[in-house]
Scaffold this active site. Structure first.
Site, PDB file in Angstrom:
ATOM      1  N   SER A   1      38.289  33.766  79.906  1.00 54.33           N
ATOM      2  CA  SER A   1      37.846  33.725  81.305  1.00 54.33           C
ATOM      3  C   SER A   1      36.349  33.543  81.422  1.00 54.33           C
ATOM      4  CB  SER A   1      38.151  35.058  81.980  1.00 54.33           C
ATOM      5  OG  SER A   1      39.506  35.252  82.112  1.00 54.33           O
TER       6      SER A   1
ATOM      7  N   HIS B   1      41.097  26.773  80.402  1.00 59.10           N
ATOM      8  CA  HIS B   1      41.178  27.981  81.223  1.00 59.10           C
ATOM      9  C   HIS B   1      42.187  27.804  82.355  1.00 59.10           C
ATOM     10  CE1 HIS B   1      38.983  30.978  84.070  1.00 59.10           C
ATOM     11  NE2 HIS B   1      39.942  31.580  83.406  1.00 59.10           N
TER      12      HIS B   1
ATOM     13  N   GLU C   1      40.459  24.677  84.090  1.00 55.54           N
ATOM     14  CA  GLU C   1      39.056  24.350  83.782  1.00 55.54           C
ATOM     15  C   GLU C   1      39.010  23.973  82.303  1.00 55.54           C
ATOM     16  OE1 GLU C   1      35.603  26.822  85.994  1.00 55.54           O
ATOM     17  OE2 GLU C   1      37.036  28.092  84.969  1.00 55.54           O
TER      18      GLU C   1
ATOM     19  N   ASN D   1      35.060  31.925  87.501  1.00 52.64           N
ATOM     20  CA  ASN D   1      34.769  33.358  87.506  1.00 52.64           C
ATOM     21  C   ASN D   1      33.316  33.690  87.819  1.00 52.64           C
ATOM     22  OD1 ASN D   1      37.375  34.218  87.153  1.00 52.64           O
ATOM     23  ND2 ASN D   1      37.288  33.814  84.963  1.00 52.64           N
TER      24      ASN D   1
HETATM   25  C1  LIG Z   1      40.548  35.736  86.061  1.00 50.00           C
HETATM   26  C2  LIG Z   1      40.545  34.314  85.686  1.00 50.00           C
HETATM   27  O1  LIG Z   1      40.066  33.997  84.604  1.00 50.00           O
HETATM   28  C3  LIG Z   1      40.978  33.213  86.562  1.00 50.00           C
HETATM   29  C4  LIG Z   1      42.092  33.520  87.512  1.00 50.00           C
HETATM   30  O2  LIG Z   1      43.214  33.230  87.230  1.00 50.00           O
HETATM   31  S1  LIG Z   1      41.648  34.279  88.915  1.00 50.00           S
HETATM   32  C5  LIG Z   1      43.149  34.399  89.810  1.00 50.00           C
HETATM   33  C6  LIG Z   1      43.480  33.101  90.491  1.00 50.00           C
HETATM   34  N1  LIG Z   1      44.681  33.298  91.258  1.00 50.00           N
HETATM   35  C7  LIG Z   1      44.640  33.608  92.556  1.00 50.00           C
HETATM   36  O3  LIG Z   1      43.590  33.654  93.171  1.00 50.00           O
HETATM   37  C8  LIG Z   1      45.977  33.892  93.162  1.00 50.00           C
HETATM   38  C9  LIG Z   1      45.856  34.240  94.616  1.00 50.00           C
HETATM   39  N2  LIG Z   1      47.183  34.492  95.146  1.00 50.00           N
HETATM   40  C10 LIG Z   1      48.042  33.479  95.469  1.00 50.00           C
HETATM   41  O4  LIG Z   1      47.739  32.298  95.355  1.00 50.00           O
HETATM   42  C11 LIG Z   1      49.365  33.898  96.024  1.00 50.00           C
HETATM   43  O5  LIG Z   1      49.288  35.211  96.499  1.00 50.00           O
HETATM   44  C12 LIG Z   1      50.525  33.820  94.958  1.00 50.00           C
HETATM   45  C13 LIG Z   1      50.753  32.359  94.553  1.00 50.00           C
HETATM   46  C14 LIG Z   1      50.243  34.647  93.709  1.00 50.00           C
HETATM   47  C15 LIG Z   1      51.792  34.377  95.582  1.00 50.00           C
HETATM   48  O6  LIG Z   1      52.023  33.667  96.730  1.00 50.00           O
HETATM   49  P1  LIG Z   1      52.682  34.325  98.032  1.00 50.00           P
HETATM   50  O7  LIG Z   1      52.909  33.223  98.991  1.00 50.00           O
HETATM   51  O8  LIG Z   1      51.872  35.478  98.420  1.00 50.00           O
HETATM   52  O9  LIG Z   1      54.013  34.970  97.504  1.00 50.00           O
HETATM   53  P2  LIG Z   1      55.411  34.318  97.185  1.00 50.00           P
HETATM   54  O10 LIG Z   1      55.994  33.656  98.389  1.00 50.00           O
HETATM   55  O11 LIG Z   1      56.168  35.422  96.534  1.00 50.00           O
HETATM   56  O12 LIG Z   1      55.081  33.220  96.094  1.00 50.00           O
HETATM   57  C16 LIG Z   1      54.775  31.851  96.360  1.00 50.00           C
HETATM   58  C17 LIG Z   1      55.331  31.030  95.229  1.00 50.00           C
HETATM   59  O13 LIG Z   1      54.706  31.410  93.981  1.00 50.00           O
HETATM   60  C18 LIG Z   1      55.709  31.844  93.041  1.00 50.00           C
HETATM   61  N3  LIG Z   1      55.136  32.985  92.304  1.00 50.00           N
HETATM   62  C19 LIG Z   1      54.524  34.054  92.840  1.00 50.00           C
HETATM   63  N4  LIG Z   1      54.090  34.883  91.881  1.00 50.00           N
HETATM   64  C20 LIG Z   1      54.442  34.305  90.705  1.00 50.00           C
HETATM   65  C21 LIG Z   1      54.264  34.673  89.354  1.00 50.00           C
HETATM   66  N5  LIG Z   1      53.602  35.795  88.999  1.00 50.00           N
HETATM   67  N6  LIG Z   1      54.747  33.844  88.403  1.00 50.00           N
HETATM   68  C22 LIG Z   1      55.386  32.710  88.723  1.00 50.00           C
HETATM   69  N7  LIG Z   1      55.576  32.298  90.006  1.00 50.00           N
HETATM   70  C23 LIG Z   1      55.114  33.097  90.967  1.00 50.00           C
HETATM   71  C24 LIG Z   1      56.892  32.250  93.858  1.00 50.00           C
HETATM   72  O14 LIG Z   1      58.089  32.065  93.150  1.00 50.00           O
HETATM   73  C25 LIG Z   1      56.828  31.296  95.034  1.00 50.00           C
HETATM   74  O15 LIG Z   1      57.370  30.052  94.669  1.00 50.00           O
HETATM   75  P3  LIG Z   1      58.216  29.201  95.744  1.00 50.00           P
HETATM   76  O16 LIG Z   1      57.525  29.336  97.068  1.00 50.00           O
HETATM   77  O17 LIG Z   1      58.161  27.832  95.217  1.00 50.00           O
HETATM   78  O18 LIG Z   1      59.535  29.824  95.731  1.00 50.00           O
HETATM   79  N1  LIG Z   2      44.456  37.887  83.962  1.00 50.34           N
HETATM   80  C1  LIG Z   2      44.008  36.763  84.489  1.00 50.34           C
HETATM   81  O1  LIG Z   2      44.085  36.557  85.706  1.00 50.34           O
HETATM   82  C2  LIG Z   2      43.425  35.706  83.593  1.00 50.34           C
HETATM   83  C3  LIG Z   2      43.092  35.984  82.290  1.00 50.34           C
HETATM   84  N2  LIG Z   2      42.569  34.991  81.503  1.00 50.34           N
HETATM   85  C4  LIG Z   2      42.232  35.259  80.108  1.00 50.34           C
HETATM   86  O2  LIG Z   2      43.423  35.171  79.337  1.00 50.34           O
HETATM   87  C5  LIG Z   2      43.348  36.077  78.230  1.00 50.34           C
HETATM   88  C6  LIG Z   2      44.535  37.014  78.274  1.00 50.34           C
HETATM   89  O3  LIG Z   2      44.531  37.730  79.498  1.00 50.34           O
HETATM   90  P1  LIG Z   2      45.846  38.429  80.073  1.00 50.34           P
HETATM   91  O4  LIG Z   2      47.033  37.638  79.686  1.00 50.34           O
HETATM   92  O5  LIG Z   2      45.569  38.737  81.480  1.00 50.34           O
HETATM   93  O6  LIG Z   2      45.811  39.788  79.235  1.00 50.34           O
HETATM   94  P2  LIG Z   2      47.025  40.724  78.795  1.00 50.34           P
HETATM   95  O7  LIG Z   2      46.415  42.041  78.514  1.00 50.34           O
HETATM   96  O8  LIG Z   2      48.145  40.605  79.765  1.00 50.34           O
HETATM   97  O9  LIG Z   2      47.535  40.029  77.450  1.00 50.34           O
HETATM   98  C7  LIG Z   2      46.805  39.929  76.254  1.00 50.34           C
HETATM   99  C8  LIG Z   2      47.829  39.883  75.132  1.00 50.34           C
HETATM  100  O10 LIG Z   2      47.172  39.554  73.906  1.00 50.34           O
HETATM  101  C9  LIG Z   2      47.655  40.436  72.925  1.00 50.34           C
HETATM  102  N3  LIG Z   2      46.736  40.508  71.793  1.00 50.34           N
HETATM  103  C10 LIG Z   2      45.624  41.264  71.640  1.00 50.34           C
HETATM  104  N4  LIG Z   2      45.076  41.039  70.438  1.00 50.34           N
HETATM  105  C11 LIG Z   2      45.854  40.113  69.806  1.00 50.34           C
HETATM  106  C12 LIG Z   2      45.835  39.503  68.525  1.00 50.34           C
HETATM  107  N5  LIG Z   2      44.886  39.813  67.637  1.00 50.34           N
HETATM  108  N6  LIG Z   2      46.813  38.612  68.200  1.00 50.34           N
HETATM  109  C13 LIG Z   2      47.794  38.305  69.072  1.00 50.34           C
HETATM  110  N7  LIG Z   2      47.874  38.868  70.323  1.00 50.34           N
HETATM  111  C14 LIG Z   2      46.916  39.763  70.666  1.00 50.34           C
HETATM  112  C15 LIG Z   2      47.798  41.742  73.678  1.00 50.34           C
HETATM  113  O11 LIG Z   2      48.566  42.701  72.981  1.00 50.34           O
HETATM  114  P3  LIG Z   2      48.330  44.278  73.406  1.00 50.34           P
HETATM  115  O12 LIG Z   2      49.082  44.454  74.679  1.00 50.34           O
HETATM  116  O13 LIG Z   2      48.897  45.038  72.273  1.00 50.34           O
HETATM  117  O14 LIG Z   2      46.847  44.482  73.524  1.00 50.34           O
HETATM  118  C16 LIG Z   2      48.498  41.245  74.943  1.00 50.34           C
HETATM  119  O15 LIG Z   2      49.892  41.069  74.740  1.00 50.34           O
HETATM  120  C17 LIG Z   2      41.981  36.770  78.333  1.00 50.34           C
HETATM  121  O16 LIG Z   2      41.038  36.056  77.569  1.00 50.34           O
HETATM  122  C18 LIG Z   2      41.671  36.656  79.819  1.00 50.34           C
HETATM  123  O17 LIG Z   2      40.313  36.709  80.094  1.00 50.34           O
HETATM  124  C19 LIG Z   2      42.371  33.719  81.951  1.00 50.34           C
HETATM  125  C20 LIG Z   2      42.721  33.393  83.235  1.00 50.34           C
HETATM  126  C21 LIG Z   2      43.246  34.371  84.179  1.00 50.34           C
END
Ligand SMILES: CC(=O)CC(=O)SCCNC(=O)CCNC(=O)[C@H](O)C(C)(C)COP(=O)(O)OP(=O)(O)OC[C@H]1O[C@@H](n2cnc3c(N)ncnc32)[C@H](O)[C@@H]1OP(=O)(O)O
Ligand SMILES: NC(=O)C1=CN([C@@H]2O[C@H](COP(=O)(O)OP(=O)(O)OC[C@H]3O[C@@H](n4cnc5c(N)ncnc54)[C@H](OP(=O)(O)O)[C@@H]3O)[C@@H](O)[C@H]2O)C=CC1
Length: 284
Positions: free
Chosen positions: A119, A140, A152, A190
């Site tokens: 991330s 990403h 990304e 992010n």
């Molecule tokens: C941290 C990082 O490194 C980067 C990141 O990823 S940051 C996070 C980025 N993501 C976001 O910002 C998500 C923001 N949230 C959303 O876009 C929406 O709330 C959401 C898509 C998660 C759910 O949408 P919603 O309209 O509130 O709920 P819901 O109607 O249940 O779901 C919409 C669709 O997504 C699907 N869906 C929801 N959650 C899901 C999940 N966890 N896995 C798979 N599909 C999912 C549903 O099946 C539904 O599909 P259909 O409409 O085609 O049947």
């Molecule tokens: N959460 C998010 O929204 C997003 C996350 N990411 C990135 O994706 C990556 C994973 O995040 P996320 O899936 O949320 O995290 P989770 O905690 O859900 O999953 C991480 C997984 O990796 C496993 N793990 C840790 N160390 C090892 C290893 N040495 N070998 C194999 N598997 C290992 C963990 O096991 P254990 O449970 O035992 O620790 C766990 O099952 C991170 O780099 C995060 O920044 C990117 C985009 C969005």
């Protein structure tokens, strides 16, 4: 270069979603984690998503089974011996990622591309522990992977153009839209999203409003699909904290300091949805 065999390392919420979209696109994928129970947890989530697709008439039962059959369990990184592309989605921690990439470097074929779903961590620094920095790249995905369109793609300092092109093409094959970004902490997504979430945590910490009110303002006022505190729970508070720390350290600006309340929740093990409690409590 043609990609045929893929390995995903880490079967958490991101790794399982990535494995799902890869298998949906027709590729064989090995899903690796440290223990069988983690693989099984990941596979359960994939099966649940596919069952919902069948119920909604988007896939047949046969298609669902075929997708599941293309995903095989791996509990040993040695299974990377025949991979063309490895996508690492393990915990957001530099030591963990460098250890994995170093080990993979000795196992995977020389032509294999190493992508990381980090991330925020610098791709260049992860690549530097391998003998193939030109083949290391950031890929990403966004959460939830089956739904979100963006990937990304981040070039490290040494990433070869050919590797970029292969990953860009693969992203299209997965039905996603690639956006090219250079290697700076937090990339684009992010760097912009996490300071907003951190500010929402500060607003809660300082008593500006309740968590529900903060989320409602951003949902109803800005049309965000989720409020920032709900989104933080969804991402994982540990991941949010890691990202803020990387932004703070990497960009050297105090505006990125993580909110003490975020630290406190992570210290308590309240990591959000994945542990059943974060800013909110989850029963399912
Ligand atoms: C941290 C990082 O490194 C980067 C990141 O990823 S940051 C996070 C980025 N993501 C976001 O910002 C998500 C923001 N949230 C959303 O876009 C929406 O709330 C959401 C898509 C998660 C759910 O949408 P919603 O309209 O509130 O709920 P819901 O109607 O249940 O779901 C919409 C669709 O997504 C699907 N869906 C929801 N959650 C899901 C999940 N966890 N896995 C798979 N599909 C999912 C549903 O099946 C539904 O599909 P259909 O409409 O085609 O049947
Ligand atoms: N959460 C998010 O929204 C997003 C996350 N990411 C990135 O994706 C990556 C994973 O995040 P996320 O899936 O949320 O995290 P989770 O905690 O859900 O999953 C991480 C997984 O990796 C496993 N793990 C840790 N160390 C090892 C290893 N040495 N070998 C194999 N598997 C290992 C963990 O096991 P254990 O449970 O035992 O620790 C766990 O099952 C991170 O780099 C995060 O920044 C990117 C985009 C969005």
């Amino acid at each position: 270069m043609t990609i045929q065999k893929v390995m995903v390392v880490g079967a958490g919420q991101m790794g399982s979603g990535i494995a799902q979209v890869i298998a949906q696109a027709g590729f064989e994928v090995k899903l690796n984690d440290m223990k069988q129970e983690f693989f099984e947890r990941g596979l359960r989530v994939i099966a649940k998503n596919l069952t919902r697709d069948v119920e909604k008439g988007r896939k047949t039962e046969e298609e669902k089974e075929a997708i599941l059959n293309r995903i095989t369990m791996s509990l040993d990184l040695k299974d990377a011996f025949d991979a063309d592309l490895i996508i690492e989605a393990a915990t957001e921690n530099m030591d963990i990622k460098q250890t994995i990439f170093k080990e993979l470097d000795a196992i995977a074929p020389k032509h294999a591309i190493f992508a990381t779903n980090t991330s925020s961590l610098p791709i260049t620094e992860i690549a530097a522990v391998t003998e193939r920095p030109e083949k290391v790249i950031g890929m990403h995905f966004m959460n939830p992977v089956p739904v979100m369109k963006l990937v990304e793609i981040i070039r490290g300092l040494a990433t070869a153009d050919e590797v970029y092109k292969t990953v860009e093409q693969m992203t299209h094959q997965l039905g996603k839209t690639p956006v090219e970004v250079n290697d700076f902490p937090g990339f684009i997504s992010n760097r912009i999203l996490l300071p907003m979430i951190n500010e929402a945590v500060y607003a809660l910490y300082e008593g500006v409003a309740t968590k529900e009110a903060i989320d409602d303002v951003m949902k109803l006022g800005m049309n965000h699909p989720m409020g920032p505190l709900t989104l933080a729970d969804f991402i994982g508070l540990d991941t949010c904290l890691y990202i803020m720390e990387i932004l703070h350290e990497g960009l050297g600006d105090s505006k990125y300091r993580p909110c003490p309340l975020l630290r406190k929740y992570v210290a308590a093990g309240w990591l959000g949805r994945k542990t059943g409690r974060g800013f909110y409590v989850y029963e399912d």
